[in-house]
Design an enzyme around this catalytic site. Structure first.
Site, PDB file in Angstrom:
ATOM      1  N   ASP A   1       0.861  -1.183   0.000  1.00  0.00           N
ATOM      2  CA  ASP A   1       0.000   0.000   0.000  1.00  0.00           C
ATOM      3  C   ASP A   1       0.896   1.230   0.000  1.00  0.00           C
ATOM      4  OD1 ASP A   1      -2.448  -1.383   0.101  1.00  0.00           O
ATOM      5  OD2 ASP A   1      -2.402  -1.487   2.281  1.00  0.00           O
TER       6      ASP A   1
ATOM      7  N   ASP B   1      -7.032  -1.499  -4.469  1.00  0.00           N
ATOM      8  CA  ASP B   1      -8.091  -1.119  -3.530  1.00  0.00           C
ATOM      9  C   ASP B   1      -9.016  -0.065  -4.137  1.00  0.00           C
ATOM     10  OD1 ASP B   1      -6.840  -2.788  -1.646  1.00  0.00           O
ATOM     11  OD2 ASP B   1      -5.684  -1.133  -0.803  1.00  0.00           O
TER      12      ASP B   1
END
Length: 161
Positions: free
Chosen positions: A117, A131
């Site tokens: 991330d 995401d």
């Protein structure tokens, strides 16, 4: 046939874009944070859990669940009509495959990898392209289903019973 191709292309584009941006993040953000605008910055973190980093350590289970979800979504593709529905479903599948690839290929054992991330708003959990694609794809599919339902209910109201 066109619907399947549109979903497959959208999934492939999201998967490739996700993996390319993660490779960049791994190379460029290992030892620094890049401030962009307002609260948006790029900062590398690793997530071994799922949404909001909950469930850390459940990698193999999460990988298996992701595989099942991708299978269910692909088998439900006949219910999605139109280019926007296909693109949305492709975004969800591609995003799920992108995060699954991290779990499978970025760890010492199957499913033990961490999801990369790097998009940090500082007021929301850090996320990645996969995401974002899952979220945007879900909104697109829900909007498509809502519009389809409204069209169907309008058509049944206009038809004399």
């Amino acid at each position: 046939m066109t619907r399947n191709l549109n979903i497959a292309i959208a999934s492939g584009v999201v998967l490739c874009l996700d993996q390319i941006t993660k490779a960049w993040a791994l190379a460029a953000l290992e030892d620094r944070i890049i401030d962009l605008v307002w609260t948006l910055r790029l900062r590398l973190v690793y997530n071994t859990g799922f949404a909001f980093s909950t469930g850390s350590g459940l990698g193999p289970v999460l990988a298996l669940v992701a595989l099942v979800i991708v299978g269910v979504l692909w088998s439900s593709r006949r219910r999605v009509q139109g280019i926007w529905g296909a693109m949305g479903l492709g975004g969800i599948i591609g995003g799920a495959l992108g995060n699954l690839a991290d779990r499978v290929f970025r760890g010492a054992a199957w499913g033990r990898g961490a999801v990369v991330d790097f998009i940090d708003l500082q007021w929301w959990p850090i996320f990645n392209v996969a995401d974002a694609s899952i979220t945007i794809g879900l909104v697109m599919v829900l909007f498509h289903l809502y519009r389809s339902e409204r069209r169907g209910s309008r058509a049944s109201e206009e038809t004399p019973g």
